[in-house]
Design a protein around this motif. Structure first.
Motif, PDB file in Angstrom:
ATOM      1  N   LEU A  98      57.714  38.810  33.651  1.00 13.78           N
ATOM      2  CA  LEU A  98      57.189  39.609  32.467  1.00 13.78           C
ATOM      3  C   LEU A  98      57.603  38.522  31.336  1.00 13.78           C
ATOM      4  O   LEU A  98      57.705  37.109  31.395  1.00 13.78           O
ATOM      5  N   HIS A  99      56.086  39.393  30.258  1.00 18.82           N
ATOM      6  CA  HIS A  99      56.038  38.559  29.354  1.00 18.82           C
ATOM      7  C   HIS A  99      57.540  38.355  28.108  1.00 18.82           C
ATOM      8  O   HIS A  99      57.453  39.091  27.461  1.00 18.82           O
ATOM      9  N   THR A 100      58.770  38.002  28.493  1.00 19.08           N
ATOM     10  CA  THR A 100      59.657  37.960  27.910  1.00 19.08           C
ATOM     11  C   THR A 100      59.743  38.144  26.870  1.00 19.08           C
ATOM     12  O   THR A 100      60.162  38.460  25.468  1.00 19.08           O
ATOM     13  N   THR A 101      59.305  36.946  26.121  1.00 16.29           N
ATOM     14  CA  THR A 101      59.305  36.745  24.891  1.00 16.29           C
ATOM     15  C   THR A 101      57.507  37.434  24.037  1.00 16.29           C
ATOM     16  O   THR A 101      58.707  37.727  22.840  1.00 16.29           O
ATOM     17  N   SER A 102      57.013  38.424  24.210  1.00 14.70           N
ATOM     18  CA  SER A 102      56.447  38.674  23.338  1.00 14.70           C
ATOM     19  C   SER A 102      57.202  40.266  23.364  1.00 14.70           C
ATOM     20  O   SER A 102      56.791  41.313  22.978  1.00 14.70           O
ATOM     21  N   ILE A 103      57.790  41.076  24.521  1.00 14.83           N
ATOM     22  CA  ILE A 103      58.432  41.922  24.699  1.00 14.83           C
ATOM     23  C   ILE A 103      59.026  42.079  22.979  1.00 14.83           C
ATOM     24  O   ILE A 103      59.442  42.730  22.940  1.00 14.83           O
ATOM     25  N   ALA A 104      60.119  41.020  22.623  1.00 12.71           N
ATOM     26  CA  ALA A 104      60.819  40.824  21.368  1.00 12.71           C
ATOM     27  C   ALA A 104      59.332  40.682  20.618  1.00 12.71           C
ATOM     28  O   ALA A 104      59.525  41.718  19.248  1.00 12.71           O
ATOM     29  N   TYR A 128      59.810  34.344  17.689  1.00 10.82           N
ATOM     30  CA  TYR A 128      59.327  35.753  17.447  1.00 10.82           C
ATOM     31  C   TYR A 128      60.782  36.457  18.339  1.00 10.82           C
ATOM     32  O   TYR A 128      60.670  37.459  18.157  1.00 10.82           O
ATOM     33  N   CYS A 129      62.050  35.895  19.121  1.00  9.58           N
ATOM     34  CA  CYS A 129      62.674  36.599  19.056  1.00  9.58           C
ATOM     35  C   CYS A 129      64.155  36.593  18.728  1.00  9.58           C
ATOM     36  O   CYS A 129      64.784  37.660  18.565  1.00  9.58           O
ATOM     37  N   LEU A 130      63.902  35.729  17.772  1.00 11.36           N
ATOM     38  CA  LEU A 130      64.831  35.411  16.817  1.00 11.36           C
ATOM     39  C   LEU A 130      65.485  37.019  16.264  1.00 11.36           C
ATOM     40  O   LEU A 130      66.466  37.464  16.377  1.00 11.36           O
ATOM     41  N   PRO A 131      64.647  37.574  15.249  1.00 11.29           N
ATOM     42  CA  PRO A 131      64.536  38.179  15.122  1.00 11.29           C
ATOM     43  C   PRO A 131      65.191  39.965  15.381  1.00 11.29           C
ATOM     44  O   PRO A 131      65.754  40.405  15.064  1.00 11.29           O
ATOM     45  N   PHE A 132      64.798  39.626  16.364  1.00 16.65           N
ATOM     46  CA  PHE A 132      65.054  41.417  17.569  1.00 16.65           C
ATOM     47  C   PHE A 132      67.289  40.711  17.685  1.00 16.65           C
ATOM     48  O   PHE A 132      67.394  42.180  16.724  1.00 16.65           O
ATOM     49  N   TYR A 133      67.289  40.069  17.869  1.00 20.62           N
ATOM     50  CA  TYR A 133      68.368  38.838  17.676  1.00 20.62           C
ATOM     51  C   TYR A 133      69.355  39.353  16.558  1.00 20.62           C
ATOM     52  O   TYR A 133      70.683  39.714  16.405  1.00 20.62           O
ATOM     53  N   GLN A 154      65.207  44.724  28.696  1.00 17.80           N
ATOM     54  CA  GLN A 154      64.611  43.468  28.968  1.00 17.80           C
ATOM     55  C   GLN A 154      65.265  41.946  28.158  1.00 17.80           C
ATOM     56  O   GLN A 154      65.833  41.278  28.691  1.00 17.80           O
ATOM     57  N   LEU A 155      65.223  43.004  26.782  1.00 15.58           N
ATOM     58  CA  LEU A 155      65.546  41.352  25.481  1.00 15.58           C
ATOM     59  C   LEU A 155      67.478  41.467  26.122  1.00 15.58           C
ATOM     60  O   LEU A 155      67.605  40.733  25.903  1.00 15.58           O
TER      61      LEU A 155
END
Lengths: 767, 767
Positions: A672-678, A359-364, A324-325
């Motif tokens: 979806l809780h998209t940012t929680s997914i991160a 929350y999302c930036l580290p994944f990317y 999803q990310l």
């Protein structure tokens, strides 16, 4: 945390599978079976039409409509933007012998649907039992292309099981999609028609003049004799499909969508662009498209997979998260952002919050640094809007909005939009974090510095000096903890602002020496004055950081320690969520917190706090936290891991990867809780993997949850793809694609190369 | 205070006079020339129709409509009630030779209007110059009867100056009045018709089903041949009036209005009641009505006049205040309240605030004790609504609304309606103050005690214990100072709650001894538990009262002393009012206050604070107060007088009596500042007269403003009407209508009787 899993879907390592159709769970499944490619997203609704409860949603990143909000106070927004439900490009109606297919009324069996992580497709199939005894097996496959942003594909197969005959089909493009919050379609039709094999329509949003072209081409296993169908805001084609028992028939609809969110662009110009894209797409055949999509995902799983052994549910869960990310964002379009629900529902109006940077930036950053930079570009692109918003609230510089789709503030609760200052510091943290881990100084010098200067300006004019304390800080704010509505000297905001000033001044000092011309340019562009630098340094130095030196506990804000105490475990489960069941004002007058605030900065600037400080603050604040934000548990899990509370860490992790799959919050139906997914990704990598990225060097303290046999994950660091495997007795690091880099493992510097390094699992790192 | 007079009206001791018609000032004059009798009120609009800028307003106490407000949080209101613009019972249209009278287009001269304090009438007259050269002098006189609540009278005179001919007149009752905020009439017609000489119509509000009967009878100087005119929501009669040069003609319309704000009452039942009232009114002739009205006002001026010698402007101003206070309320209808604008405009939606008990009650207590009790009856009548509101916010007992017309909360800003707790303590203060000065223990025992118990219950469940301080107080509140939005332990609220508990416990103790049966009854009715009494006593004892013991300055709330300082005199005049020109959130983060908060309780419980304490707190808070409430200056003036700052006291008084006449706040167009008008009375009696009514005995410290030669005022106390005259060298007290009583004068007990007592003016009491 009164959260209980709703176990329903089949467990599978590489797919989400639902067997049988449950109308009660339809909206939830529509969210889970969403497809997206950052450019567009589509919920897993039944494209053949469904008269039961459903939220058919088709969204395009950045396309927005406007809504007036009643307000007459200065500095509070008067209108807001929201992501608008757009064209139903999957629209299809099917009937056989005059009976129309509609899962709300039709009799079906063998219903199953599957979202496949390796092929990047969503397929639904079932046997339709007609009233006259005929049985027709129908399959719907769709994808949105990860490599060709504009392209969507829909394939429908028909297999008559006990008869031969025909099916009447109408398929097309429908701008009559209801935006649920507004109760109507927010589109008007500008143009429609057929050019060659392309049938197309162009729509415009009612007030903002955003435009969307949609065109399609049909391919089929048999020659089709189609007829054009047009009515208001709709264009399509109808045809008969010959059905022969034993010989499946099918048709494929290749769809090209093209958006423009600037009202200035003429419809005719976008129409031409759309037609060109459609012409190019006409050259593709369906197998090519499926293969391309599978190839894309194969690469993703090579670089970004997380393998968990001994825990099939979390294995499925984390892959769903990663899937999803990437669907939500992968950086092909600088200037797009990530809404709280991604492109999977109307909730939160498609708005992006501070979640992106926090929350999302580290994944990317650690999977796809180009995407990380693209996210930061959104903030640069919307700097003018942030500057205007700063003026609106009587300040200088850039006031980044708490909720936005196009850079303007779109939060209609003034408490949040005017008091929640922390997005600006999240942006500066994001720049700092990104540059530190990617070394992309070009971005820092060309765009980051300008943002830093304008953000610093805002924080230097929004803050004030305490009359008694003589210290600088922020009065009348709401920190990340939204259960303390309007406070003074929120410790998180003060500390983050201090760090902001520090980083801005460091960046300026560095630029003066290393890139003096670029410094001169940015100073001129921002009309930077020397006395501002002195002012920021002074405010940095005298920033109030409320701390009880005896206990080592940071005070969340002035007076927090005197707030009336409530034992959060004494609150009956039936009263959750408190937002719905408590009088609104009552939420705000306890030492009860909604989500990490002090603990958040201890996570972000982790290396700057001792283990003792983290322990003391964790124990104090965790016991007061009710986690009424999906972003909350993961941060607690990560810190719990660090201070050796491994069981607690695992408990907080329990609903991280499967928050939506098991519908823990009972609101997955909204999207979806998209940012929680991160955050789930961080929970494994920062939590169990013990990775830290805020220090001078990337470091790891891997631990292994007792329930797991082993797990592995990858991070991209300094151009090297590190593969980390954690077993019951050892941890191994390897540069998967070659190269080498040095990281800290259990506090020791270790050079990792293609040969790899294996160390024993750290002592006490298993629970 | 950036307030400048707009001198416009003629100065006259017994009237308000406007010479010449100024369309720009029309709405302002409409407010100033309002008439009312507590039952109904009507703005001074042109009854003949005016196509220019105007706010035709006709209001009836308690008649309300409902409006939904978008909200989905628990404990915040979802709909509100407002005073609804009702029937235009003065509706008249006049034309001569086909030319219709309309001040926006007609040519007129010798325009004058006059509101007469002694006759209780409003008269407007002018010469109309018709296009064909004819000149017609027209006069419009109206009154609303102070003794016959239902009765209104309209008289129109015609004096042709240079011709004989006729005028076409249509006069009637019009329910098409536009409620300006809603942009439409909020009425539907239930019934209309003529019965005998009565022409009548009955309307109902659209959603609340409030009903209003209106009927009229015509009398004329000549026989009228009238014709019925009916259209939607209108009934009237048209006729020709013969005009002969040298022989004035006139007609008089007697109107009877009857209201019912309960949806349950049938229209037919109210129609019958209205017809009976109309039949009775038909027996009256106009001279009788005028004479009755003049007689009523003659009595009022005997008991309630304030005479100021040497200051014609304030003489006119204070009489205007007294006139409007009696028009707004005089206690004939227990259960009515006083809206912030009385019955003179739509602003504040006709809602009553804490102003009633805090600012208006003293005027009535000392002029018309029956009216004071009637006001308190409103709170008793609406106790059930306050109990429901307490439940709505998760508390027990009675939570009196910050803004109401019918007892329900009607403030749509949750910050105010959920955080401003101080109405309940104002009610308990009002009961205490009223009983203390009137001795009406019957009210206390029969109704007051029940309210006190339920209010105490609310304050005992809404408050909390500070975790560090160990003291009791109120978290998440807004005190009277609305520039501190959400604070903890607002000193005013805490102190008032402490006093509330004290008074409730005293009352209960007294009742147990003196009226045990009544006590048993109220305890049973309220299901009072003994442990509650212990709880209230404990909370009273441990109530947090923030005080800096070194300086003797009370801290307005926790942390106020650390709030960033702003020199309020440094704010440019162009930025006022700050509500319009500052970002909303910015208002709340300075040590700047909107209106007295600490000083307010020092005024209310004046006798409990030393002169030093008042001086220290006055100097601290006055310098931080921007008086963005019309209720603010008078309280400052009263305290300034007390601490010997006589010049400052006079400066604050400057715009008290003429706030509306000179349109200081530039918003008189919206309606009169009715509750501020009551503060003007206090400013003289409590300020210059130095009266105090919160101690064991009524006391006086009269002073004389240097600009005045002398002044006199009256107060009713213990059944004796005291007349007080303050000269340059002496003060005299006399029981005007006989009897005697003891009061304190300059700290000494003095018995005052019909013979009177004269003392020298107190030392230093002139400035």
């Amino acid at each position: 945390m009164a959260k209980v899993a709703d176990k329903y879907l089949k467990v599978d390592p590489w797919a989400i599978i639902e067997d049988g159709f449950d109308p009660e769970r339809n909206r939830t499944s529509e969210s889970i079976f969403s497809l997206g490619n950052e450019y567009m997203g589509v919920r897993g609704y039944a494209e053949e039409g469904y008269s039961g409860d459903s939220l058919p949603g088709s969204y395009f990143n950045g396309l927005n409509e406007q809504m007036d909000v009643g307000n007459h106070y200065k500095g509070i927004i008067r209108s807001l933007r929201y992501m608008v439900n757009a064209v139903d490009w999957l629209y299809t109606r099917i009937s056989v012998d005059g009976e129309q297919l509609d899962l709300a009324h039709s009799k079906v069996s063998h219903y199953t649907r599957r979202l496949d992580f390796r092929t990047g497709t969503y397929r639904r199939e079932f046997i339709w039992h007609l009233a006259d005894g005929k049985q027709l097996k129908i399959g719907f496959t769709r994808l949105v292309s990860m490599t060709m942003s504009h392209l969507g594909l829909q394939q429908i197969t028909f297999e008559p099981l006990n008869f031969s005959g025909s099916a009447e089909v109408c398929t097309g493009l429908d701008f009559n999609m209801i935006h649920e919050e507004r109760g109507q379609s927010m589109w008007k039709q500008l143009r429609s028609g057929e050019v060659g094999n392309v049938t197309a329509i162009l729509g415009s949003t009612l007030t903002t003049g955003n435009k969307l072209f949609s065109g399609f081409m049909l391919q089929s296993s048999q020659p089709l004799n189609t007829e054009l169908v047009e009515h208001d805001r709709f264009i399509g084609r109808k045809f008969s499909l010959e059905l022969s028992q034993g010989a499946p028939a099918s048709f494929t609809k290749l769809v090209v969508n093209a958006t423009d969110s600037s009202a200035a662009r003429t419809g005719d110009s976008l129409w031409l662009e759309g037609m060109e894209l459609a012409a190019a797409a006409s050259q593709l055949d369906e197998q090519e498209v499926f293969a391309d999509q599978a190839s894309y995902w194969s690469n993703i799983w090579t670089t970004s997979d997380i393998v968990i052994k001994g825990d099939p549910e979390n294995q499925q869960g984390i892959r769903f998260c990663i899937f999803q990310l990437y669907q939500t964002y992968h950086g092909d379009h600088p200037g797009y952002n990530i809404g709280a629900k991604g492109l999977t529902g109307e909730a939160y109006r498609g708005l992006a919050f501070w979640d992106t940077e926090s929350y999302c930036l580290p994944f990317y950053m650690f999977n796809n640094p180009k995407a990380a930079r693209s996210l930061l570009e959104f903030r640069y692109k919307t700097l003018p809007e942030a500057m205007q918003r700063g003026k609106d609230v009587d300040c200088e510089g850039a006031f980044y909005p708490i909720a936005t789709i196009d850079g303007t503030e779109s939060c209609d609760l003034w408490q949040h939009s005017n008091l929640q200052l922390h997005v600006g510091t999240a942006v500066s943290y994001g720049i700092w974090h990104y540059v530190k881990n990617t070394g992309d100084r070009e971005f820092l010098y060309s765009k980051g510095a300008e943002m830093l200067i304008q953000i610093s300006r805002f924080y230097a004019t929004r803050g004030q000096w305490g009359q008694r304390s003589g210290e600088y800080g922020y009065f009348g704010v709401m920190g990340p903890d939204e259960f303390q509505l309007m406070v003074n000297n929120n410790c998180y905001i003060n500390l983050m602002a201090k760090k902001l000033f520090e980083f801005t001044l460091e960046t300026i000092a560095e630029m003066k020496v290393k890139v003096p011309e670029e410094y001169t340019a940015v100073a001129a562009r921002t009309q930077l004055r020397n006395e501002e630098l002195a002012d920021w340094d002074n405010k940095r130095e005298h920033m109030k950081i409320p701390l009880d030196t005896d206990s080592g506990i940071y005070e969340e804000h002035d007076g927090f320690f005197d707030m009336p105490h409530i034992d959060i475990h004494s609150i009956p489960v039936t009263e959750f969520p408190l937002y719905s069941n408590w009088s609104y004002d009552r939420l705000y007058r306890y030492d009860m917190i909604k989500q990490p605030d002090v603990l958040m900065f201890m996570f972000l600037y982790n290396g700057q706090f001792s283990r003792e400080a983290k322990l003391a603050n964790y124990e104090y604040y965790e016991s007061r936290c009710i986690h009424e934000s999906s972003l909350s548990p993961s941060i607690h899990s990560i810190l719990a891991s660090e201070i050796g509370k491994h069981e607690e860490a695992y408990n907080f992790f329990e609903f991280a990867t499967r928050l939506d799959l098991d519908n823990y919050n009972r609101n997955t139906r909204e999207g979806l809780h998209t940012t929680s997914i991160a955050a789930a990704w961080m929970n494994i990598v920062y939590g169990f993997g013990g990775m830290r990225s805020d220090g001078p060097q990337l470091s790891f303290h891997p631990a292994l949850p007792q329930k797991w046999t082993s797990y592995s994950f990858q991070v991209m660091y300094e151009g090297v793809l590190l593969g980390i495997i954690v077993n019951k007795d050892s941890v191994s690091f390897r540069a998967i694609n070659g190269g080498s880099t040095e990281v800290m493992i259990y506090g020791q510097p270790v050079k990792v190369d293609a040969a790899g390094t294996t160390l024993p699992l750290g002592e006490g790192m298993m629970a």
